[in-house]
Design a protein around this motif. Structure first.
Motif, PDB file in Angstrom:
ATOM      1  N   HIS A   1       0.797  -1.303  -0.422  1.00  0.00           N
ATOM      2  CA  HIS A   1      -0.578   0.047   0.082  1.00  0.00           C
ATOM      3  C   HIS A   1       0.998   0.805  -0.045  1.00  0.00           C
ATOM      4  N   GLN A   2       1.839   1.247   0.777  1.00  0.00           N
ATOM      5  CA  GLN A   2       2.970   2.505   1.071  1.00  0.00           C
ATOM      6  C   GLN A   2       3.760   2.892  -0.384  1.00  0.00           C
TER       7      GLN A   2
ATOM      8  N   ALA B   1       2.503   1.819  -3.495  1.00  0.00           N
ATOM      9  CA  ALA B   1       1.519   2.097  -4.707  1.00  0.00           C
ATOM     10  C   ALA B   1       0.625   3.696  -4.289  1.00  0.00           C
ATOM     11  N   THR B   2       0.567   2.990  -3.195  1.00  0.00           N
ATOM     12  CA  THR B   2       0.278   4.917  -2.404  1.00  0.00           C
ATOM     13  C   THR B   2       0.825   6.253  -3.015  1.00  0.00           C
TER      14      THR B   2
ATOM     15  N   GLN C   1       3.479   6.444  -5.629  1.00  0.00           N
ATOM     16  CA  GLN C   1       3.691   6.059  -6.830  1.00  0.00           C
ATOM     17  C   GLN C   1       2.640   7.133  -7.618  1.00  0.00           C
ATOM     18  N   ALA C   2       1.657   6.144  -7.157  1.00  0.00           N
ATOM     19  CA  ALA C   2       0.155   7.327  -7.518  1.00  0.00           C
ATOM     20  C   ALA C   2       0.293   8.770  -7.265  1.00  0.00           C
ATOM     21  N   LYS C   3       0.969   8.918  -5.606  1.00  0.00           N
ATOM     22  CA  LYS C   3       0.924  10.783  -4.904  1.00  0.00           C
ATOM     23  C   LYS C   3       1.636  11.422  -6.334  1.00  0.00           C
TER      24      LYS C   3
ATOM     25  N   GLN D   1      -0.556   7.174 -12.931  1.00  0.00           N
ATOM     26  CA  GLN D   1      -1.137   7.220 -11.303  1.00  0.00           C
ATOM     27  C   GLN D   1      -2.707   6.066 -12.000  1.00  0.00           C
TER      28      GLN D   1
ATOM     29  N   ALA E   1      -1.279   2.654 -10.659  1.00  0.00           N
ATOM     30  CA  ALA E   1      -1.486   2.335  -9.785  1.00  0.00           C
ATOM     31  C   ALA E   1      -2.480   2.185  -8.335  1.00  0.00           C
ATOM     32  N   ALA E   2      -3.705   3.374  -9.265  1.00  0.00           N
ATOM     33  CA  ALA E   2      -4.727   2.726  -8.990  1.00  0.00           C
ATOM     34  C   ALA E   2      -5.095   1.695  -8.949  1.00  0.00           C
TER      35      ALA E   2
ATOM     36  N   LEU F   1      -4.332  -1.048  -5.911  1.00  0.00           N
ATOM     37  CA  LEU F   1      -4.268   0.189  -5.043  1.00  0.00           C
ATOM     38  C   LEU F   1      -5.438  -0.892  -5.119  1.00  0.00           C
TER      39      LEU F   1
ATOM     40  N   TYR G   1      -4.781  -4.319  -3.956  1.00  0.00           N
ATOM     41  CA  TYR G   1      -4.295  -4.438  -2.618  1.00  0.00           C
ATOM     42  C   TYR G   1      -5.918  -4.103  -1.506  1.00  0.00           C
TER      43      TYR G   1
END
Length: 163
Positions: free
Chosen positions: A25-26, A28-29, A31-33, A91, A94-95, A98, A101
């Protein structure tokens, strides 16, 4: 089913899975941010370059300078748009990760429920073996992608006109 069961009990399995999911989760989030921020920066830079080159083209002293500035502005905006689109795709990827996840705990709970049903069921050794084999094959294969949405077909009611 003795021997290894103690080392892979539910509390240990839950902790190990939870730790992996937290790390996933860390990543993926993060990377998305990062991708979203970079896409926004690329869009802003492209827009600013377009405005700057358009201004130069408007206040240029010669037609050649205006054409070159306008062309450079269009190229800069197109390049910034391409870069931004690339970051937006990253992004979106990455979503998607998530979503995977958040599907993981549900998948694990299904396997644990199946294990409990097999353990508590009044099954023969052969039946238990077949079920466990199918369960292991499903676990190794992983989750199946969702089926595409089917169009809704409305049944016509006798005596009524269609849409």
């Amino acid at each position: 089913m003795t021997g290894r069961r103690g080392s892979l009990g539910l509390p240990e399995l839950w902790e190990a899975t939870h730790a992996r999911l937290d790390l996933y989760h860390q990543i993926a989030t993060g990377q998305a941010k990062t991708s979203f921020r970079n896409a926004q920066i690329a869009m802003v830079v492209g827009f600013l370059l377009l405005v700057v080159f358009a201004g130069i083209a408007l206040w240029a002293s010669t037609t050649a300078v205006a054409i070159v500035a306008g062309g450079l502005g269009a190229v800069a905006a197109a390049l910034a748009g391409y870069v931004a689109k690339t970051f937006v795709r990253s992004q979106e990827s990455a979503a998607t990760h998530l979503r995977s996840y958040f599907d993981q705990p549900l998948e694990l709970s299904r396997y644990l429920a199946a294990e409990r049903l097999v353990a508590d069921g009044d099954l023969t050794k052969e039946q238990r073996g077949e079920i466990l084999s199918a369960l292991v094959q499903a676990m190794v294969a992983g989750p199946q992608p969702p089926a595409p949405a089917q169009p809704v077909v409305l049944a016509s009611v006798p005596g009524q006109q269609g849409p």
